[in-house]
Write a protein that holds these residues in place. Sequence first.
Motif, PDB file in Angstrom:
ATOM      1  N   LYS A  57       5.057  -7.586   9.200  1.00 27.73           N
ATOM      2  CA  LYS A  57       6.033  -6.472   9.227  1.00 27.73           C
ATOM      3  C   LYS A  57       6.297  -5.326   7.715  1.00 27.73           C
ATOM      4  O   LYS A  57       6.007  -5.900   6.756  1.00 27.73           O
ATOM      5  CB  LYS A  57       7.310  -6.653   9.763  1.00 27.73           C
ATOM      6  CG  LYS A  57       7.820  -7.655  10.817  1.00 27.73           C
ATOM      7  CD  LYS A  57       6.901  -6.771  12.123  1.00 27.73           C
ATOM      8  CE  LYS A  57       6.541  -7.181  13.900  1.00 27.73           C
ATOM      9  NZ  LYS A  57       5.519  -7.935  14.149  1.00 27.73           N
ATOM     10  N   GLN A  58       6.627  -3.782   8.110  1.00 29.45           N
ATOM     11  CA  GLN A  58       7.004  -2.914   7.253  1.00 29.45           C
ATOM     12  C   GLN A  58       8.687  -2.304   6.850  1.00 29.45           C
ATOM     13  O   GLN A  58       9.139  -2.645   7.846  1.00 29.45           O
ATOM     14  CB  GLN A  58       6.059  -2.272   6.988  1.00 29.45           C
ATOM     15  CG  GLN A  58       6.826  -1.039   5.987  1.00 29.45           C
ATOM     16  CD  GLN A  58       5.246   0.424   6.240  1.00 29.45           C
ATOM     17  OE1 GLN A  58       4.314   0.122   6.809  1.00 29.45           O
ATOM     18  NE2 GLN A  58       6.054   1.725   6.175  1.00 29.45           N
ATOM     19  N   GLY A  59       9.474  -3.298   5.884  1.00 30.03           N
ATOM     20  CA  GLY A  59      10.292  -3.147   5.610  1.00 30.03           C
ATOM     21  C   GLY A  59      11.400  -2.181   5.336  1.00 30.03           C
ATOM     22  O   GLY A  59      11.535  -0.838   4.955  1.00 30.03           O
ATOM     23  N   CYS A  60      10.115  -1.914   3.750  1.00 28.79           N
ATOM     24  CA  CYS A  60       9.836  -0.716   3.334  1.00 28.79           C
ATOM     25  C   CYS A  60       8.930   0.387   2.648  1.00 28.79           C
ATOM     26  O   CYS A  60       9.150   1.264   1.984  1.00 28.79           O
ATOM     27  CB  CYS A  60      10.676  -1.280   1.757  1.00 28.79           C
ATOM     28  SG  CYS A  60       9.927  -2.182   0.839  1.00 28.79           S
ATOM     29  N   ASP A  61       7.333  -0.349   2.359  1.00 26.09           N
ATOM     30  CA  ASP A  61       6.515  -0.095   1.828  1.00 26.09           C
ATOM     31  C   ASP A  61       6.934   0.452   0.587  1.00 26.09           C
ATOM     32  O   ASP A  61       5.929   0.998  -0.505  1.00 26.09           O
ATOM     33  CB  ASP A  61       6.289   1.072   2.600  1.00 26.09           C
ATOM     34  CG  ASP A  61       4.617   1.375   2.763  1.00 26.09           C
ATOM     35  OD1 ASP A  61       3.897   0.439   2.719  1.00 26.09           O
ATOM     36  OD2 ASP A  61       4.095   2.739   3.241  1.00 26.09           O
ATOM     37  N   GLY A  80       7.477  -2.580  -1.844  1.00 28.40           N
ATOM     38  CA  GLY A  80       7.853  -3.559  -2.830  1.00 28.40           C
ATOM     39  C   GLY A  80       9.515  -4.152  -2.344  1.00 28.40           C
ATOM     40  O   GLY A  80       9.625  -4.634  -3.579  1.00 28.40           O
ATOM     41  N   ASP A  81      10.698  -3.575  -2.186  1.00 28.63           N
ATOM     42  CA  ASP A  81      11.610  -4.059  -2.395  1.00 28.63           C
ATOM     43  C   ASP A  81      12.143  -5.078  -1.216  1.00 28.63           C
ATOM     44  O   ASP A  81      13.363  -5.800  -0.982  1.00 28.63           O
ATOM     45  CB  ASP A  81      12.612  -2.898  -1.833  1.00 28.63           C
ATOM     46  CG  ASP A  81      12.101  -1.699  -3.106  1.00 28.63           C
ATOM     47  OD1 ASP A  81      12.220  -2.279  -4.081  1.00 28.63           O
ATOM     48  OD2 ASP A  81      12.407  -0.733  -2.900  1.00 28.63           O
ATOM     49  N   CYS A  82      11.760  -5.136   0.142  1.00 30.96           N
ATOM     50  CA  CYS A  82      11.985  -5.955   1.322  1.00 30.96           C
ATOM     51  C   CYS A  82      11.521  -6.917   1.081  1.00 30.96           C
ATOM     52  O   CYS A  82      12.138  -8.352   1.871  1.00 30.96           O
ATOM     53  CB  CYS A  82      12.407  -5.022   2.201  1.00 30.96           C
ATOM     54  SG  CYS A  82      10.521  -5.337   3.880  1.00 30.96           S
ATOM     55  N   GLY A  83      10.455  -7.363   0.811  1.00 29.94           N
ATOM     56  CA  GLY A  83       9.947  -8.236   1.064  1.00 29.94           C
ATOM     57  C   GLY A  83       9.522  -9.289   2.227  1.00 29.94           C
ATOM     58  O   GLY A  83       8.299  -9.697   2.511  1.00 29.94           O
ATOM     59  N   CYS A 127       7.145  -7.850   4.800  1.00 31.37           N
ATOM     60  CA  CYS A 127       5.389  -7.792   5.160  1.00 31.37           C
ATOM     61  C   CYS A 127       4.801  -9.037   3.725  1.00 31.37           C
ATOM     62  O   CYS A 127       3.466  -9.351   3.707  1.00 31.37           O
ATOM     63  CB  CYS A 127       5.284  -6.750   3.710  1.00 31.37           C
ATOM     64  SG  CYS A 127       5.647  -6.690   2.501  1.00 31.37           S
ATOM     65  N   ARG A 130       3.882  -9.590  -1.488  1.00 30.50           N
ATOM     66  CA  ARG A 130       4.354  -8.476  -0.434  1.00 30.50           C
ATOM     67  C   ARG A 130       2.639  -7.863  -0.724  1.00 30.50           C
ATOM     68  O   ARG A 130       2.071  -7.298  -1.635  1.00 30.50           O
ATOM     69  CB  ARG A 130       4.956  -8.300  -1.660  1.00 30.50           C
ATOM     70  CG  ARG A 130       5.905  -8.370  -1.631  1.00 30.50           C
ATOM     71  CD  ARG A 130       7.245  -7.593  -2.861  1.00 30.50           C
ATOM     72  NE  ARG A 130       6.422  -7.807  -4.365  1.00 30.50           N
ATOM     73  CZ  ARG A 130       6.170  -6.975  -5.356  1.00 30.50           C
ATOM     74  NH1 ARG A 130       7.166  -6.314  -5.636  1.00 30.50           N
ATOM     75  NH2 ARG A 130       5.602  -6.230  -5.964  1.00 30.50           N
ATOM     76  N   CYS A 174       2.183  -4.854   0.581  1.00 29.80           N
ATOM     77  CA  CYS A 174       2.634  -3.550   0.812  1.00 29.80           C
ATOM     78  C   CYS A 174       2.176  -2.833  -1.009  1.00 29.80           C
ATOM     79  O   CYS A 174       1.967  -2.256  -1.348  1.00 29.80           O
ATOM     80  CB  CYS A 174       4.107  -3.170   1.019  1.00 29.80           C
ATOM     81  SG  CYS A 174       5.052  -3.691  -0.136  1.00 29.80           S
TER      82      CYS A 174
END
Lengths: 223, 973
Positions: free
Chosen positions: B40-44, B46-49, B51, B61, B63
């Motif tokens: 999954k992608q939450g930010c693209d 590198g901030d949410c992890g 992915c 990560r 992304c």
Amino acid sequence: MPHPTLTPTLPTTETGWLRIQGDASLQTLVEAANTPALLKQALKRSFSWQERNDMNVLRATLSPDQGPLWAAALLAWDTQIYFDSGDIAPYGAFLKREVKPAGRSSGILIRPEAEQTRWGVAEVARTRRDTPIVGVVAVVDMKGTLVETARVALTGVWQRTADLAQAPAQLSGAELSSDAIAKVAAAIAAEVDPRPNFLGSVEYRRAMAEVLSADALTQCMTE
Amino acid sequence: MRGKSVDITLTVNGQEQHWTVGNRDMLLHVLREHKYFSVKQGCDTGDCGICTVLVDGKPVRSCMTRAVDVAGKTVLTTEGLAQQGELHPIQEAFVETGGAQCGFCTPGKIMTAKALLDRNPNPTVEEVRESMSGVLCRCTGYVRTNDAVLRAARKLRGEDTGPLQPLRFHLSEGETVEDVELPEPYYRRDNALDPLPPVVITPPDMPETTVVGAAETKVDARKLVLGRPVYAFDKFVDGMLYGALLTSPHAHARILDIDTSAAEALPGVHAVLTYKNVPRVKHASGGQTPPQPPPYDQVMFDNKVRHVGDRVAAVAAETPELAQKALRLIKVKYEPLPHVIDPMEAMKPGAPVIHDEEDTVGIYDAQRNIVHHIEAEVGDVDAAFAEADFIYEGEYYTPKQQHVHLEPHVTLTWWDENDRLVIYTSTQVPFHLRRMVAPLVGLEPKQIRVIKPRIGGGFGNKQEMILEDVCAMLTVRTGKPVRMEFSRTQEFYSTRSSHPNIVRYKVGVKGDVVTAAELYLVGDTGAYGTHGLTVQMVGGLKGLSLYNPPNARFVSDVVYTNQPPTGAFRGYGATQAQYGFEVIMEEIAEQLGLDVVDFKGKNVLKIGEPMYLAEKLGEGREGYPQDLTTSGLAECTRIGLEATDFYAKRKAYAKQTGRYRKGIGFANTMHGSGIAGLDMAAATIKMWDDGTFFLTIGATDIGTGSDTILAQIAAEVLGVPLEDVIVYSSDTDFTPYDTGAYASSTTYISGGAVRKAALKVKKQILEFAALMFELESPEGLVLKDRKVIAPDGRSFTLWDIGMASTHQMEQRQIMATASHISYVSPPPAAASFAEVTVDTWTGQVTVDRFFVAADIGRVINPVTAAGQVEGGVLQAMGFVMSEEMVFDEKGRLANATIRDYHPFLVDDAPPIDVVFVETNEETGPFGAKSVAELAMDGAAPAIVSAVHNATGVWVRKLPLYPERVWRAIREQA
Ligand code: FES
Ligand code: FES
């Protein structure tokens, strides 16, 4: 298949410094037996496990914004950058473009842990895991009971992400006492040049430079 | 493809793959292109992890990892964990603990847990927290995810672990909560961080249930932990175009001209929309029951922009890259206008007028940017103040909080084979959307079908039309399917947030009784007024009803500023207003030398009392009279005082002098259960010939577990286990109407509809069984354990009845639909306790522990309910400690990334313990009230109270940035 915890050792130079290739992952340093404890702590504090695996040493080092406390720890630990030309430059001077080494940066040189070296880390942040608003890393080399050199790097109090303060030089040759620490912390506060943002005014950042420098240096008294 | 094309070979989930990738393509996108949708992608950025995948066993990560860099390596995604349909023990543990709520972060968490447990089969809770800290979760509060990892470790070590069960205390006649002895870990005397099961305390008179009340695992949990493509984010349609939005760089500007010719000329671009070519249909974007509360101050595209991030144009193109290129080719001629960010400045004469257009009607004072001025009063406030022994005034400030649901807004639209427009979208309000989109795109509502798949979190931000109208218009214009998705930056700039509020209270006290209160609330609604009226009205009602003085006045100005618009946010005004009242109550108690718990307890709304303002303050209209019928708040308080050792700590902490000081704080909160007289839900249940049931509901499970608890309600009535009820939600063609997931209405209102529908079906089953038994009437027949049992002991299984009724005798479809509306909105209530440590030299506050005892009526499912409380508490903790959208002088956000904004990560979170004290709310299904929003309300006042206990200072402005606390301490000194 299980992946057992690895404890490799980082290669060293003839003088005993750790030579870390720029493309090594940050996690390599966390897992290596001979990485100084300060740097391990700074890595764990600054980067998630994922980041430590997917980010290489050079990227994290040359872009201090990626991990300000990590950059401060490298500065305080007197880290050097080495180049494919064979040149070597102090990390701080290189960040400030005060030196112009030949070639491309290839990795970092880290001095080994030594008995006479003490360190401390102090910071303030919104939460435990947040990027510090102000962070301080102090490294003190002792000669007997006297300070040989003291290096204090701060984040959040300069235009640059992290930099070394000059004031700790006044500790050289002195005993690391509470009074001396208080004086040098005040001098650091006078020296820093903070930029305000929503997390901290100039006044606050300056005040924190003093409080946290004293904290970090005080940890060096007892380490 | 980004960059030069490169052929790579790698092993994904044990299978060798040969792929051609761009040398700048990130692994995340390559994996998803190859249908590894668990990633999954939450930010693209590198901030949410979320992915996270494993590369050679290490979590990275995806992304931030180039696909070319994994050539020759092994990649493991969540799809690779389950074997032959058997869940991996880590997946099982996430199912059993409720560790997957919306599930959007779950694959990232599961993969990180896998890497941890491969290395360390017996991690401590501290090690779990450290390792998992790289993956953000916005739903769970991390209690259940940590529990899942520890439980998985036990499973992998071969230790027996059953599903998570709550700790239950069923009181006998004559017993009270004071007879409950919580086990030692709940006192947290050793400062341990271990996740503890929720506690449920049931009063003696609570009717027994079987499925209701059980810790059933979520009905959607399996697919979530398997990482199946169940979200709008995972949906792609053949031949679709990619929509993209051009947004304003200015906080306030007129668009003098817009030239789209170059974009339109680009091969592969199929449509460009601007104010020049879309109809100007005035509307409000909030998903609310019609008549939509005013003002109708929005159009799809305007010739004026009112905040950075406001809509300027949209394109549809054959690739995402082409869409972005087309946006860059659009030439916009702006005339920048003066702008205003501060609501108090915005109300001053001479301030820039944000809505100067003539076609917006219903603005209270456009010249002063006041969109609504609200006044409501009961009793004689001035006389009561004149007679009061003591009057106290205080001003409080709450920040603009972003929802940061991890699935962004995603919408797909297409024409179906019947020339009807399908909107497949991540929304909380499918039925409202259908009605709202139609006039904007020139269709009749009947021509539109809205489908809501699983939702990766919403928290109010998807109670809004954000992308749907634009995406639909692009399909209308092009005739092709179109997909639109927001980036994380766009989520911050171009969606909604909570209302930042200035909260001013004036409270009159006679003796120790609050006799009068006045609340003035300034609500900054940002550039548009969606939800502005209703949020403030809820704030007024909830803020002034908790202590319910008979003389109360509510005044509010809802103000336009050039900030991104606000909207619905979990808590919906109550969080902000109750924060102020709770703190001022403690300030008053302190001034008067009263015990704060007693003072609040004496004044709090009690059973049988009317909420004085309820009739005046509905949501956007007048309300209905409300009396409190059930309340376990006093019991909740008692439990909390005991479990936290409140009085002893309070006393000890008040005397501290050192640098680090501890504090303990307490707060009461109350919320509501749906909007009285407005929210309506319906449910349909049909019995299949095999004797199992299909429940269709319009209610939208946004990760809360509502599908599960609604199925539990149906199963309870129908005498079957949960597995015999298949739930489907929600699709405007196939499921009955529901207002949607907001206002804490799902358990109470939708649950009411499900219960009624189930009772109707039960009646039909019993009637049919009577035929089969050849009885004259169904009287005396009992439906339980998948059987109908006659008084003489004969029985038919539901299978028998299903087969007979469908195929064999007097055939009919056993099926019913029922609707439910309530003219009361019974308040759930909670007592919250926070323990903190304050570094008085830096001002840093660390929350060490949080304890909530809540009365939510009957607890339909203790695990999902606890998950709602834990997650709500942590989201609220962000509101108190770190989360605020901050704007610079140009109206740009200073912190439009997850990293800078900083929602709480695992390692930031204190242990959160939850105790439910059940009550039997007669108007609710099986006695239930609501839970989701209540959880938001207690953290702010409890933490601020704890900081006061530690330091003696009141910090009235949130968040508690260290500098604010530091300054308050210095000022006091
Ligand atoms: S999507 Fe990769 S870190 Fe957020
Ligand atoms: S379950 Fe973690 S973000 Fe929803």
